[in-house]
Design a protein around this motif. Structure first.
Motif, PDB file in Angstrom:
ATOM      1  N   THR A  32       3.143 -10.616  -7.446  1.00  0.00           N
ATOM      2  CA  THR A  32       1.530 -11.122  -7.332  1.00  0.00           C
ATOM      3  C   THR A  32       0.804 -10.249  -7.469  1.00  0.00           C
ATOM      4  O   THR A  32      -0.466 -10.436  -7.489  1.00  0.00           O
ATOM      5  CB  THR A  32       1.571 -12.273  -6.545  1.00  0.00           C
ATOM      6  OG1 THR A  32       1.730 -11.711  -5.283  1.00  0.00           O
ATOM      7  CG2 THR A  32       2.704 -13.490  -6.574  1.00  0.00           C
ATOM      8  N   GLY A  33       1.119  -8.987  -7.054  1.00  0.00           N
ATOM      9  CA  GLY A  33      -0.103  -7.781  -7.037  1.00  0.00           C
ATOM     10  C   GLY A  33       0.639  -6.493  -7.076  1.00  0.00           C
ATOM     11  O   GLY A  33       1.744  -6.406  -7.079  1.00  0.00           O
ATOM     12  N   PRO A  34      -0.165  -5.391  -7.211  1.00  0.00           N
ATOM     13  CA  PRO A  34       0.511  -4.050  -7.290  1.00  0.00           C
ATOM     14  C   PRO A  34       1.503  -3.839  -6.334  1.00  0.00           C
ATOM     15  O   PRO A  34       2.585  -3.150  -6.606  1.00  0.00           O
ATOM     16  CB  PRO A  34      -0.795  -3.260  -7.077  1.00  0.00           C
ATOM     17  CG  PRO A  34      -1.937  -3.922  -7.462  1.00  0.00           C
ATOM     18  CD  PRO A  34      -1.717  -5.524  -7.010  1.00  0.00           C
ATOM     19  N   THR A  35       1.386  -4.361  -5.122  1.00  0.00           N
ATOM     20  CA  THR A  35       2.438  -4.062  -3.984  1.00  0.00           C
ATOM     21  C   THR A  35       3.144  -5.243  -3.259  1.00  0.00           C
ATOM     22  O   THR A  35       3.872  -5.235  -2.448  1.00  0.00           O
ATOM     23  CB  THR A  35       1.852  -3.086  -2.990  1.00  0.00           C
ATOM     24  OG1 THR A  35       0.720  -3.851  -2.242  1.00  0.00           O
ATOM     25  CG2 THR A  35       1.463  -1.917  -3.367  1.00  0.00           C
ATOM     26  N   ASP A  36       2.542  -6.465  -3.846  1.00  0.00           N
ATOM     27  CA  ASP A  36       2.979  -7.903  -3.345  1.00  0.00           C
ATOM     28  C   ASP A  36       4.017  -8.492  -4.134  1.00  0.00           C
ATOM     29  O   ASP A  36       3.772  -8.729  -5.259  1.00  0.00           O
ATOM     30  CB  ASP A  36       1.728  -8.715  -3.184  1.00  0.00           C
ATOM     31  CG  ASP A  36       0.477  -7.988  -2.419  1.00  0.00           C
ATOM     32  OD1 ASP A  36       0.936  -7.696  -1.340  1.00  0.00           O
ATOM     33  OD2 ASP A  36      -0.583  -8.272  -2.745  1.00  0.00           O
TER      34      ASP A  36
END
Length: 622
Positions: free
Chosen positions: A139-143
């Protein structure tokens, strides 16, 4: 006096000191098939559904000391019952309740999990007792959307009479194309990384966290090509990675090990390995589960390894009733209301058809349902292109048969008789309610599209009788017909690989549009589903800028509306393509036994006997 540290230093760390066994069980592509009721036909479909596998899964686990039960994705969507449950908001979801009842150890996500939106999916999986893992969905660069991996511990009895702890790392991969296939639902809130890129990031983490062996749950199958970024089917590439001990596959609705994958480099279709790594894929719809028995060795350095394995596919016992499953008895009350509502809704009449609409002979270019779907798609795109720079371009339409036998068996055909067309018939014709896209294509791209589709067939020898027609390497839903054209398929030629730069030796001949040769630089619009437009099946060559429109509604809804309003009506279609004549040659193909009564209507077609797998055999003279 013996000094312990010196004794320890004399141990050879490469020498095996113990052996153990672990049984791994896999279901995949259940598509919300718990019971055996087929909502597309309105009849029971014996031999399918998780209820009927449950007793044998429980028996397989009880027969060994250490086991894992895993699912490879696409469990949430795929039947009208699933749509009804989603609309009703039933929680806990019956499929999750089934997973919990059978004590699944881990589950990964497939592409169809996302088709009801992220909020609904999150609510559903929140009730799952087993970890839900997806290594490449973010859901995000690291999520991560869910946990990228999980560790499962088992106590295993070893050959030296000791019991040791074994830690199994579970990683999972979904097709990166999900964000394109369901772009209207996901709305840019999800990112799906290339499987190999994600694996290279997370395998070291899993190992550092204590995994003794790593099992990859890949919602994708093997591929003949070398790795390329964002592969839909990356199982072969995953199997070649250091640090992955087992690859468990899905998505293709096919069975591995099996002869249909024998053409793929690096596969052993008897033992069940890809690049030497144990692998399996147990079909779909709860017809079978895969059982892999791993022989593990422990060396003097404390390192576990897979030394050997066996694979088998286990289906439900013949004659097994749903009442034989404790899980079924526990869940049937929860399913009663949505089941009744689904059956009632699907029985609603939409329109009448003066002719039979069947897919019995889709393999030889005769499918009345394809003509109907093609016209709906083309009309939708023409209406949306009015007033645009593309309004005057020819609009073609591509279809592929979903119900054309194959792994669905001899009942997997459309058979809508003259009279009422019901909602369930529309659902059967368009089982996945994908949006319709308008894709700009040049003549050379159309030809390449058709060449790739024609790989569905075997190469034939002139003058030879009873040659198998269908290769078996390609599913029917990757065999496209492009309506609005006329062409010939010459099976004396080899199937062409993509990309194509020359068509001199291709299978597609006499390609015409409105009676005129389709030139390589001719610009047209093709109406097709979003899955195909964005690369599903690797048939289409199109830049994202070439997709000039995507419908807000799915094809099923558009079909129902068009039939209800009389915008299209069933008809006897004109032939789009034919096989090139081949004097003295004939081919064999299978279809439903019900199709035997129709064979005399098709020139050169003869009905033969029923085969051991229940298909009727047909001979077509070329």
């Amino acid at each position: 006096m013996m000094i312990p540290v010196l004794v320890q230093s004399m141990i050879d760390p490469t020498r095996d000191i113990a052996q153990a066994r672990l049984r791994v069980l896999l279901t995949t592509d259940l598509h919300m098939r718990l019971g055996s009721y087929n909502y597309f036909t309105g009849q029971e479909d014996p031999g399918a559904g998780l209820f009927y596998l449950a007793p044998r899964i429980e028996a397989a686990r009880a027969a060994v000391d250490a086991s894992l039960l895993l699912d490879g994705g696409d469990f949430l969507q795929g039947t009208p019952l699933a749509d009804e449950i989603a609309a009703m908001g039933t929680l806990p979801h019956p499929m999750i309740a089934a997973f919990n009842h059978l004590r699944y150890d881990a589950v990964t996500l497939g592409n169809h999990e996302f088709e009801y939106g992220l909020d609904y999916l999150q609510k559903v999986i929140d009730d799952c007792h087993a970890p839900v893992v997806s290594t490449n969905v973010r859901t995000g660069p690291t999520d991560s959307f869910v946990a990228p991996w999980a560790l499962i511990k088992r106590s295993v009895a070893c050959s030296d009479r000791q019991t040791r702890d074994l830690t199994i790392g579970i990683i999972g991969f979904a097709p990166p194309q999900i964000t394109e296939w369901s772009a209207d639902i996901l709305n840019g809130v999800l990112h799906i990384e290339d499987a190999i890129s994600a694996a290279l990031t997370h395998i070291p983490q899993v190992r550092r966290a204590g995994a003794d062996i790593v099992i990859a749950l890949c919602h994708g199958g093997p591929d003949t090509t070398t790795h390329r970024t964002r592969m839909e089917n990356p199982a072969s590439a995953l199997a070649g990675l250091q640090g992955i001990d087992v690859v468990l596959m899905g998505h293709l609705h096919r069975t591995f090990p099996g002869p249909e994958f024998a053409h793929m480099p690096g596969t052993d279709c008897v033992r069940g390995t890809i690049h030497g790594t144990p692998a399996m894929m147990p079909s779909c719809h709860g017809k079978a589960f895969g059982q892999m028995d791993l022989s593990l060795t422990l060396d003097g350095g404390g390192n576990w390894a897979v030394a050997d394995h066996t694979v088998q596919m286990i289906g439900a016992e013949k004659g097994l009733t749903v009442g034989a499953s404790d899980m079924a008895r526990a869940l049937m009350p929860q399913l009663a209301a949505p089941h009744a509502a689904t059956v009632k809704r699907l029985a609603e009449p939409i329109c009448d058809t003066p002719i039979a609409l069947t897919s019995y002979f889709a393999a030889i270019g005769r499918d009345e349902t394809a003509d109907l779907l093609a016209r709906v798609q083309a009309d939708v795109i023409r209406n949306h292109l009015r007033g645009t720079p593309f309004a005057d371009l020819p609009v073609l339409s591509s279809t592929a048969p979903f119900a054309a036998g194959g792994h669905g068996g001899p009942t997997n055909y459309l058979n809508i008789q003259p009279g009422p067309v019901r909602l369930r018939d529309c659902t059967a014709m368009a089982p996945f309610d994908n949006p319709v896209c308008a894709v700009l294509q040049r003549g050379w791209q159309i030809r390449a599209w058709l060449e790739r589709s024609a790989a569905y067939f075997n190469r034939l020898e002139p003058g030879q009788a009873d040659q198998p027609l269908v290769s078996g390497h390609i599913a029917s839903y990757h065999f496209d017909t492009i309506h609005g054209l006329e062409y010939v398929i010459d099976l004396q030629c080899d199937a062409q690989a993509a990309p194509l730069l020359s068509f001199e030796k291709g299978r597609i001949r006499d390609l015409t549009l409105n009676g005129q040769r389709l030139n390589d630089d001719t610009l047209v619009v093709v109406a097709t589903n979003a899955y195909r437009a964005r690369g599903g099946g690797y048939l289409v060559t199109a830049d994202e800028n070439d997709i000039v429109h995507t419908s807000r509604k799915g094809l099923r809804e558009l079909l129902i509306t068009a039939l209800t309003l009389g915008q299209v009506t069933p008809r006897s279609p004109r032939r789009v393509w034919r096989f090139a004549p081949m004097p003295g040659a004939s081919v064999l193909f299978g279809s439903s036994p019900r199709a035997k009564a129709l064979a005399h209507h098709i020139p050169g077609l003869t009905a033969l006997d029923i085969t051991t797998d229940g298909f009727a055999q047909f001979r077509l003279a070329l």
